[in-house]
Scaffold this motif. Structure first.
Motif, PDB file in Angstrom:
ATOM      1  N   VAL A  24       0.855  -1.190   0.000  1.00  0.00           N
ATOM      2  CA  VAL A  24       0.000   0.000   0.000  1.00  0.00           C
ATOM      3  C   VAL A  24       0.887   1.235   0.000  1.00  0.00           C
ATOM      4  O   VAL A  24       1.774   1.380   0.851  1.00  0.00           O
ATOM      5  CB  VAL A  24      -0.933   0.012   1.219  1.00  0.00           C
ATOM      6  CG1 VAL A  24      -1.881   1.219   1.153  1.00  0.00           C
ATOM      7  CG2 VAL A  24      -1.721  -1.285   1.320  1.00  0.00           C
ATOM      8  N   PHE A  25       0.633   2.122  -0.945  1.00  0.00           N
ATOM      9  CA  PHE A  25       1.410   3.354  -1.085  1.00  0.00           C
ATOM     10  C   PHE A  25       0.481   4.571  -0.943  1.00  0.00           C
ATOM     11  O   PHE A  25      -0.683   4.525  -1.356  1.00  0.00           O
ATOM     12  CB  PHE A  25       2.047   3.461  -2.478  1.00  0.00           C
ATOM     13  CG  PHE A  25       2.977   2.349  -2.848  1.00  0.00           C
ATOM     14  CD1 PHE A  25       4.342   2.457  -2.616  1.00  0.00           C
ATOM     15  CD2 PHE A  25       2.504   1.192  -3.457  1.00  0.00           C
ATOM     16  CE1 PHE A  25       5.215   1.433  -2.986  1.00  0.00           C
ATOM     17  CE2 PHE A  25       3.361   0.169  -3.831  1.00  0.00           C
ATOM     18  CZ  PHE A  25       4.721   0.287  -3.592  1.00  0.00           C
ATOM     19  N   LEU A  26       1.021   5.651  -0.399  1.00  0.00           N
ATOM     20  CA  LEU A  26       0.407   6.968  -0.579  1.00  0.00           C
ATOM     21  C   LEU A  26       1.233   7.659  -1.648  1.00  0.00           C
ATOM     22  O   LEU A  26       2.413   7.957  -1.438  1.00  0.00           O
ATOM     23  CB  LEU A  26       0.431   7.785   0.715  1.00  0.00           C
ATOM     24  CG  LEU A  26      -0.131   9.207   0.577  1.00  0.00           C
ATOM     25  CD1 LEU A  26      -1.623   9.197   0.271  1.00  0.00           C
ATOM     26  CD2 LEU A  26       0.134  10.033   1.838  1.00  0.00           C
ATOM     27  N   THR A  27       0.628   7.883  -2.808  1.00  0.00           N
ATOM     28  CA  THR A  27       1.374   8.459  -3.924  1.00  0.00           C
ATOM     29  C   THR A  27       1.059   9.944  -4.059  1.00  0.00           C
ATOM     30  O   THR A  27      -0.007  10.421  -3.661  1.00  0.00           O
ATOM     31  CB  THR A  27       1.036   7.755  -5.250  1.00  0.00           C
ATOM     32  OG1 THR A  27      -0.292   8.117  -5.658  1.00  0.00           O
ATOM     33  CG2 THR A  27       1.114   6.241  -5.110  1.00  0.00           C
ATOM     34  N   ARG A  28       1.998  10.646  -4.661  1.00  0.00           N
ATOM     35  CA  ARG A  28       1.819  12.085  -4.824  1.00  0.00           C
ATOM     36  C   ARG A  28       0.759  12.419  -5.869  1.00  0.00           C
ATOM     37  O   ARG A  28      -0.008  13.370  -5.692  1.00  0.00           O
ATOM     38  CB  ARG A  28       3.159  12.725  -5.203  1.00  0.00           C
ATOM     39  CG  ARG A  28       3.111  14.234  -5.237  1.00  0.00           C
ATOM     40  CD  ARG A  28       4.479  14.860  -5.083  1.00  0.00           C
ATOM     41  NE  ARG A  28       4.393  16.152  -4.442  1.00  0.00           N
ATOM     42  CZ  ARG A  28       5.401  16.759  -3.829  1.00  0.00           C
ATOM     43  NH1 ARG A  28       6.570  16.144  -3.741  1.00  0.00           N
ATOM     44  NH2 ARG A  28       5.244  17.946  -3.280  1.00  0.00           N
ATOM     45  N   SER A  29       0.692  11.639  -6.928  1.00  0.00           N
ATOM     46  CA  SER A  29      -0.194  12.007  -8.039  1.00  0.00           C
ATOM     47  C   SER A  29      -1.395  11.087  -8.226  1.00  0.00           C
ATOM     48  O   SER A  29      -2.252  11.356  -9.065  1.00  0.00           O
ATOM     49  CB  SER A  29       0.604  12.051  -9.347  1.00  0.00           C
ATOM     50  OG  SER A  29       1.249  10.815  -9.588  1.00  0.00           O
ATOM     51  N   HIS A  30      -1.488  10.004  -7.404  1.00  0.00           N
ATOM     52  CA  HIS A  30      -2.606   9.067  -7.561  1.00  0.00           C
ATOM     53  C   HIS A  30      -3.268   8.697  -6.242  1.00  0.00           C
ATOM     54  O   HIS A  30      -4.124   7.805  -6.218  1.00  0.00           O
ATOM     55  CB  HIS A  30      -2.143   7.789  -8.274  1.00  0.00           C
ATOM     56  CG  HIS A  30      -1.650   8.017  -9.665  1.00  0.00           C
ATOM     57  ND1 HIS A  30      -2.471   7.984 -10.775  1.00  0.00           N
ATOM     58  CD2 HIS A  30      -0.405   8.314 -10.125  1.00  0.00           C
ATOM     59  CE1 HIS A  30      -1.755   8.244 -11.855  1.00  0.00           C
ATOM     60  NE2 HIS A  30      -0.498   8.436 -11.490  1.00  0.00           N
ATOM     61  N   GLY A  31      -2.911   9.367  -5.143  1.00  0.00           N
ATOM     62  CA  GLY A  31      -3.503   9.035  -3.851  1.00  0.00           C
ATOM     63  C   GLY A  31      -3.076   7.667  -3.358  1.00  0.00           C
ATOM     64  O   GLY A  31      -1.954   7.221  -3.600  1.00  0.00           O
ATOM     65  N   ILE A  32      -3.987   6.980  -2.672  1.00  0.00           N
ATOM     66  CA  ILE A  32      -3.696   5.634  -2.173  1.00  0.00           C
ATOM     67  C   ILE A  32      -3.708   4.645  -3.334  1.00  0.00           C
ATOM     68  O   ILE A  32      -4.663   4.592  -4.119  1.00  0.00           O
ATOM     69  CB  ILE A  32      -4.731   5.198  -1.124  1.00  0.00           C
ATOM     70  CG1 ILE A  32      -4.608   6.045   0.151  1.00  0.00           C
ATOM     71  CG2 ILE A  32      -4.594   3.710  -0.797  1.00  0.00           C
ATOM     72  CD1 ILE A  32      -3.398   5.738   1.002  1.00  0.00           C
ATOM     73  N   VAL A  33      -2.635   3.873  -3.432  1.00  0.00           N
ATOM     74  CA  VAL A  33      -2.519   2.846  -4.466  1.00  0.00           C
ATOM     75  C   VAL A  33      -2.139   1.530  -3.792  1.00  0.00           C
ATOM     76  O   VAL A  33      -1.216   1.487  -2.967  1.00  0.00           O
ATOM     77  CB  VAL A  33      -1.453   3.230  -5.517  1.00  0.00           C
ATOM     78  CG1 VAL A  33      -1.123   2.039  -6.414  1.00  0.00           C
ATOM     79  CG2 VAL A  33      -1.919   4.403  -6.362  1.00  0.00           C
TER      80      VAL A  33
END
Length: 247
Positions: A24-33
């Motif tokens: 689980v990532f918090l991304t800068r340009s796509h939110g939670i991925v």
């Protein structure tokens, strides 16, 4: 959909099958991925240590419209605080960040302010482990605020009169405040002027500055954090790990 590249924060991972992980990532340009990292559990995995929690990475993933999980194609470390944050107590508190982020943030809904705030809080917690409780309260305020659930505490929610600096107020069921003239202020739902001052200060300062400020108001920070955990649990519809640990 297709292939995307973005800066991201690794929040957590789970084992999948024999050799893979769900990350689980918090991304800068796509939110939670949420994505599958194939072969990530193998010793010679191409991902190496890039999937450790609280790493800042350059993420490349493929997204198919038919699938909820993306396919992680590449993950390169930009910075990692995992070794600094791996002390069990600190790691538990930072894992709470991940818990409320994933609860409050819809998938694929980017918010640059949330991303930058989270990154600053993680970096500050790693640099100032003794101030982590203050940073938890700061993080709670900002997550609740950016999600639109943070009440204004500057004036009575019933009569509209602005509170005096040292005035006690009553916490209502909707987490707004009422003055003593409108509602009885009982000890169990009292919000002091000091707690309101911390509430306001956190919204005006970067995390490291707030941590320094909060050192002289530790009791008020604790009281505020208890209220924020109640708000968070109400929004999520369940108690968080931190609330259970307070019991």
């Amino acid at each position: 959909m297709g292939i995307h590249e973005t800066e991201a924060l690794v929040l957590k991972s789970y084992p999948l099958a024999e050799a893979d992980k769900i990350v689980v990532f918090l991304t800068r340009s796509h939110g939670i991925v949420r994505g599958v990292a194939k072969g990530a559990k193998r010793l010679n995995s191409k991902f190496g240590g890039s999937l450790e929690p609280f790493s800042t990475v350059r993420l490349e993933f493929f997204q198919s419209p038919e699938r909820e999980l993306v396919t992680i194609r590449g993950c390169e470390i930009v910075d990692s605080i995992f070794l600094r944050a791996s002390e069990p107590v600190l790691l538990g508190k930072l894992s709470y960040f991940s818990e409320i982020l994933t609860g409050f943030t819809p998938p694929s809904d980017p918010d640059d302010r949330l991303y930058r705030m989270t990154k600053l809080c993680l970096e500050s917690a790693a640099a100032l482990p003794e101030a982590t409780d203050f940073l938890v309260a700061y993080f709670e305020i900002w997550v609740v605020r950016l999600a639109g659930f943070l009440p204004s505490w500057q004036a009575c929610s019933r009569c509209g009169r602005e509170f005096k600096e040292s005035e006690d107020a009553a916490l209502r069921a909707d987490f707004r405040l009422a003055c003593a003239g409108c509602e009885r202020v009982r000890q169990q739902d009292r919000v002091s002027g000091g707690v309101r001052a911390v509430h306001l200060a956190a919204q005006k300062m970067p995390p490291a500055e707030f941590a320094a400020y909060a050192a002289s108001a530790a009791a008020e920070v604790y009281d505020l954090s208890v209220i924020l955990k109640r708000i968070i649990s109400g929004v999520l519809g369940r108690e968080t790990t931190a609330v259970r640990n307070l019991s």
